[in-house]
Design a protein around this motif. Structure first.
Motif, short mmCIF file in Angstrom:
data_model
loop_
_atom_site.label_atom_id
_atom_site.label_comp_id
_atom_site.label_asym_id
_atom_site.label_seq_id
_atom_site.Cartn_x
_atom_site.Cartn_y
_atom_site.Cartn_z
N LEU A 98 44.00 17.74 -22.29
CA LEU A 98 43.38 17.78 -20.96
C LEU A 98 42.43 18.97 -20.82
N LEU A 99 42.78 20.09 -21.45
CA LEU A 99 41.86 21.23 -21.44
C LEU A 99 40.56 20.88 -22.16
N THR A 100 40.67 20.21 -23.29
CA THR A 100 39.48 19.82 -24.04
C THR A 100 38.62 18.84 -23.24
N LEU A 101 39.27 17.84 -22.64
CA LEU A 101 38.53 16.87 -21.83
C LEU A 101 37.86 17.55 -20.64
N GLY A 102 38.59 18.48 -20.01
CA GLY A 102 38.02 19.20 -18.87
C GLY A 102 36.82 20.03 -19.27
N ALA A 103 36.91 20.69 -20.43
CA ALA A 103 35.81 21.54 -20.89
C ALA A 103 34.58 20.71 -21.23
N VAL A 104 34.77 19.61 -21.96
CA VAL A 104 33.64 18.77 -22.35
C VAL A 104 33.00 18.12 -21.12
N ALA A 105 33.84 17.54 -20.26
CA ALA A 105 33.31 16.89 -19.06
C ALA A 105 32.65 17.91 -18.14
N GLY A 106 33.24 19.10 -18.01
CA GLY A 106 32.65 20.13 -17.16
C GLY A 106 31.29 20.57 -17.64
N GLY A 107 31.16 20.74 -18.97
CA GLY A 107 29.87 21.14 -19.51
C GLY A 107 28.80 20.07 -19.30
N LEU A 108 29.16 18.81 -19.51
CA LEU A 108 28.21 17.72 -19.31
C LEU A 108 27.82 17.57 -17.84
N LEU A 109 28.78 17.77 -16.94
CA LEU A 109 28.48 17.68 -15.51
C LEU A 109 27.58 18.82 -15.06
N TRP A 110 27.79 20.01 -15.59
CA TRP A 110 26.93 21.14 -15.26
C TRP A 110 25.50 20.86 -15.72
N ARG A 111 25.37 20.30 -16.92
CA ARG A 111 24.03 20.01 -17.45
C ARG A 111 23.33 18.96 -16.62
N SER A 112 24.10 18.05 -16.02
CA SER A 112 23.48 17.00 -15.21
C SER A 112 23.33 17.41 -13.75
N GLY A 113 23.68 18.66 -13.42
CA GLY A 113 23.50 19.17 -12.07
C GLY A 113 24.63 18.85 -11.12
N GLN A 114 25.76 18.42 -11.63
CA GLN A 114 26.91 18.06 -10.78
C GLN A 114 27.92 19.23 -10.76
N GLN A 115 27.50 20.35 -10.12
CA GLN A 115 28.34 21.55 -10.15
C GLN A 115 29.67 21.35 -9.41
N GLU A 116 29.66 20.57 -8.34
CA GLU A 116 30.91 20.38 -7.59
C GLU A 116 31.94 19.63 -8.43
N LEU A 117 31.49 18.61 -9.16
CA LEU A 117 32.40 17.88 -10.03
C LEU A 117 32.84 18.75 -11.20
N MET A 118 31.96 19.63 -11.64
CA MET A 118 32.35 20.57 -12.69
C MET A 118 33.50 21.44 -12.21
N GLY A 119 33.47 21.81 -10.92
CA GLY A 119 34.54 22.62 -10.36
C GLY A 119 35.90 21.91 -10.46
N ILE A 120 35.89 20.59 -10.31
CA ILE A 120 37.13 19.82 -10.45
C ILE A 120 37.63 19.91 -11.89
#
Length: 223
Positions: free
Chosen positions: A118-140
């Motif tokens: 789950l940490l790995t999934l969170g890190a990968v998804a968070g990085g991709l969301l940040w790159r796409s401009g979805q900072q709020e979802l990155m916070g999740i």
């Protein structure tokens, strides 16, 4: 106390992440036990990703809600700093294992393994969301990472019935009787510990070290 909409929304998000993580960790234990030859979790209906069989009313629902809305109500996008929570214990019978001691330890730490996933999934998804401009979802995603890092540090504590305490028992450092005697009071012990400043400082340091490589992984996916 009164809650504004943002606090209520964030609190419910944290609750969903905590409950989901706890149930997935329980499922991981059931899956590993089944793979190692113990049919007990399957026969008890625990070999499922459906959260309902894993939910413990006090540990999965009541305690997380108390920590979220009453003990730490100032929630933000970074997540909850500390909480207590657990799912129903997964029933296992070590006598079914080919290597009872080793396989029982592996099963107990399966939740830790799920935390790494789950940490790995969170890190990968968070990085991709940040790159796409979805900072709020990155916070999740960051909250998911923080929650699982907290649970993983608890796993390492040498207190029965946590996995760290189980490891001591299987290595022969504490007897079966001592293990179960301590386990009866472990909830009170943890409540006392999380109110001690030296413990919280050490806990935060270990948690931060655990999170560090995953934040570095997240940064790789923001590029």
């Amino acid at each position: 106390m009164d809650f504004d909409i943002a606090t209520l929304r964030n609190g419910l998000i944290f609750f969903f992440l905590i409950a989901s993580s706890l149930c997935l960790r329980a499922y991981a234990q059931a899956w590993v036990a089944d793979r190692l030859g113990d049919p007990t979790p399957r026969s008890e209906g625990r070999l499922t990703a459906n959260p309902l069989p894993h939910v413990d009313l006090l540990g999965t629902v009541v305690m997380p809600l108390i920590f979220i809305f009453y003990l730490q109500p100032a929630l933000n996008s970074r997540g909850l700093t500390l909480f207590l929570g657990w799912a129903k214990p997964v029933p296992i019978n070590p006598h079914h294992f080919k290597h009872p001691t080793r396989d029982a330890v592996i099963t107990q730490f399966a939740g830790f393994g799920m935390g790494l996933v789950l940490l790995t999934l969170g890190a990968v998804a968070g990085g991709l969301l940040w790159r796409s401009g979805q900072q709020e979802l990155m916070g999740i995603c960051e909250s998911l990472m923080g929650i699982n890092a907290t649970l993983m540090v608890f796993d390492l504590l040498p207190i029965p019935p946590l996995p760290g305490g189980g490891l001591l028992r299987h290595l022969g450092y504490i007897s079966e009787e001592t293990y179960y005697n301590i386990a009866r009071w472990s909830g009170l012990v943890l409540i006392i510990l999380i109110n001690l400043k030296p413990f919280m400082i050490a806990f935060s340091i270990v948690r931060g070290l655990l999170l560090l490589p995953f934040y570095l992984l997240m940064q790789l996916f923001t590029l």
